[in-house]
Scaffold this motif. Structure first.
Motif, PDB file in Angstrom:
ATOM      1  N   PHE A 269       2.107  -2.278   9.159  1.00 38.34           N
ATOM      2  CA  PHE A 269       2.779  -3.447   8.586  1.00 38.34           C
ATOM      3  C   PHE A 269       2.502  -3.489   7.082  1.00 38.34           C
ATOM      4  O   PHE A 269       1.644  -2.764   6.570  1.00 38.34           O
ATOM      5  CB  PHE A 269       2.313  -4.748   9.248  1.00 38.34           C
ATOM      6  N   LEU A 270       3.217  -4.335   6.394  1.00 37.90           N
ATOM      7  CA  LEU A 270       3.035  -4.477   4.949  1.00 37.90           C
ATOM      8  C   LEU A 270       1.669  -5.093   4.627  1.00 37.90           C
ATOM      9  O   LEU A 270       1.244  -6.055   5.268  1.00 37.90           O
ATOM     10  CB  LEU A 270       4.133  -5.376   4.373  1.00 37.90           C
ATOM     11  N   TYR A 271       1.011  -4.504   3.626  1.00 35.77           N
ATOM     12  CA  TYR A 271      -0.275  -5.021   3.149  1.00 35.77           C
ATOM     13  C   TYR A 271      -0.207  -4.976   1.628  1.00 35.77           C
ATOM     14  O   TYR A 271      -0.232  -3.899   1.028  1.00 35.77           O
ATOM     15  CB  TYR A 271      -1.413  -4.160   3.687  1.00 35.77           C
TER      16      TYR A 271
ATOM     17  N   ILE B 199       0.818  -1.214   0.000  1.00 30.12           N
ATOM     18  CA  ILE B 199       0.000   0.000   0.000  1.00 30.12           C
ATOM     19  C   ILE B 199       0.855   1.269   0.000  1.00 30.12           C
ATOM     20  O   ILE B 199       0.359   2.339  -0.336  1.00 30.12           O
ATOM     21  CB  ILE B 199      -0.976   0.027   1.197  1.00 30.12           C
ATOM     22  N   SER B 200       2.124   1.136   0.358  1.00 25.03           N
ATOM     23  CA  SER B 200       3.036   2.289   0.334  1.00 25.03           C
ATOM     24  C   SER B 200       3.523   2.598  -1.077  1.00 25.03           C
ATOM     25  O   SER B 200       4.097   3.657  -1.321  1.00 25.03           O
ATOM     26  CB  SER B 200       4.255   2.010   1.221  1.00 25.03           C
ATOM     27  N   GLY B 201       3.307   1.650  -2.001  1.00 21.98           N
ATOM     28  CA  GLY B 201       3.771   1.822  -3.375  1.00 21.98           C
ATOM     29  C   GLY B 201       5.028   1.040  -3.693  1.00 21.98           C
ATOM     30  O   GLY B 201       5.333   0.806  -4.860  1.00 21.98           O
TER      31      GLY B 201
ATOM     32  N   SER C  20      -6.430   0.166   5.786  1.00 21.93           N
ATOM     33  CA  SER C  20      -5.275   0.107   6.676  1.00 21.93           C
ATOM     34  C   SER C  20      -5.172   1.361   7.531  1.00 21.93           C
ATOM     35  O   SER C  20      -4.844   1.297   8.725  1.00 21.93           O
ATOM     36  CB  SER C  20      -4.001  -0.079   5.846  1.00 21.93           C
ATOM     37  N   LYS C  21      -5.464   2.507   6.936  1.00 21.58           N
ATOM     38  CA  LYS C  21      -5.421   3.776   7.678  1.00 21.58           C
ATOM     39  C   LYS C  21      -6.501   3.806   8.756  1.00 21.58           C
ATOM     40  O   LYS C  21      -6.259   4.267   9.880  1.00 21.58           O
ATOM     41  CB  LYS C  21      -5.602   4.949   6.704  1.00 21.58           C
TER      42      LYS C  21
ATOM     43  N   LEU D 148      -6.278  -1.417  -4.484  1.00 21.97           N
ATOM     44  CA  LEU D 148      -5.169  -0.845  -3.709  1.00 21.97           C
ATOM     45  C   LEU D 148      -5.616   0.376  -2.909  1.00 21.97           C
ATOM     46  O   LEU D 148      -5.253   0.525  -1.732  1.00 21.97           O
ATOM     47  CB  LEU D 148      -4.012  -0.480  -4.641  1.00 21.97           C
ATOM     48  N   LYS D 149      -6.411   1.248  -3.517  1.00 24.26           N
ATOM     49  CA  LYS D 149      -6.889   2.438  -2.808  1.00 24.26           C
ATOM     50  C   LYS D 149      -7.785   2.042  -1.632  1.00 24.26           C
ATOM     51  O   LYS D 149      -7.744   2.659  -0.563  1.00 24.26           O
ATOM     52  CB  LYS D 149      -7.635   3.366  -3.753  1.00 24.26           C
ATOM     53  N   ASP D 150      -8.600   1.000  -1.836  1.00 25.87           N
ATOM     54  CA  ASP D 150      -9.445   0.499  -0.746  1.00 25.87           C
ATOM     55  C   ASP D 150      -8.575  -0.050   0.379  1.00 25.87           C
ATOM     56  O   ASP D 150      -8.867   0.156   1.559  1.00 25.87           O
ATOM     57  CB  ASP D 150     -10.370  -0.618  -1.257  1.00 25.87           C
TER      58      ASP D 150
END
Length: 200
Positions: free
Chosen positions: A119-121, A39-41, A112-113, A105-107
């Motif tokens: 953590f990694l997702y 999700i961080s890219g 996550s927010k 990905l945006k969802d």
């Protein structure tokens, strides 16, 4: 009444069948080099995430009620993994109509927010990792040791709906045992979750 009993038996046998598909204990990490988008890219592989004492892989998602029930334990599991030198990653395998069903990905970033995850997702494109693992539901966890061998697979604990009434923290116990070099007393547990939405 007979119909209800029949439905319960069918449901129970379905879960038995589901876990029969998962890779067996002692298996090596499947597809460890495949890069997934976080999700961080950034893009990471399971080998990138694995630490000195092992790797914890959690197949999860945004929309499953069972996932929502266990969400408040995810950060604790990530912290416990880090403290025991075990890499931690959550993977979203729901590939069928991903954007339309709230699993894009945006969802994932929004989800996550909302839960303040740290953590990694990552996105499992085409459900490739889920299929390689034999994962069939969310959540479903796989814990590997320092040699990349599967030592625990199943659920997080025995009470997803009421965390204060958990009497068997299966995964935390397995993490602690693995980190301290002790045997894992319960290495497999039956599942509770939503079926993974594999591509057609």
């Amino acid at each position: 009444m007979l119909r209800s009993i029949k439905n319960i038996l069918i449901f129970s046998s379905l879960f038995t069948f589901i876990f029969a598909d998962a890779i067996p204990l002692g298996s090596s990490i499947p597809l460890p080099e495949i890069k997934m988008e976080d999700i961080s890219g950034k893009k990471v592989s399971l080998n990138d995430v694995k630490m000195k004492n092992g790797l914890l892989v959690n197949f999860s998602c945004n929309t499953c009620p069972w996932v929502h029930a266990w969400q408040d334990r995810y950060n604790e599991l990530a912290k416990a993994s880090a403290e025991n030198n075990i890499g931690f990653i959550t993977i979203n395998p729901n590939s069928r109509n991903r954007e339309k069903i709230g699993e894009g990905l945006k969802d994932m970033q929004k989800f996550s927010k909302n839960y303040d995850h740290d953590f990694l997702y990552t996105v499992d494109e085409g459900s490739k990792l889920a299929m390689a693992f034999g994962a069939t539901q969310t959540p479903q966890v796989f814990l590997f040791d320092s040699n990349g061998k599967l030592v625990y697979q199943g659920v997080i604990d025995d009470n997803p709906r009421k965390p204060k009434k958990v009497t068997k923290p299966y995964l935390l116990d397995a993490i602690s045992a693995l980190g301290s070099g002790k045997p894992i007393s319960i290495a497999e547990t039956k599942g509770r979750g939503c079926t993974i939405k594999f591509p057609k």
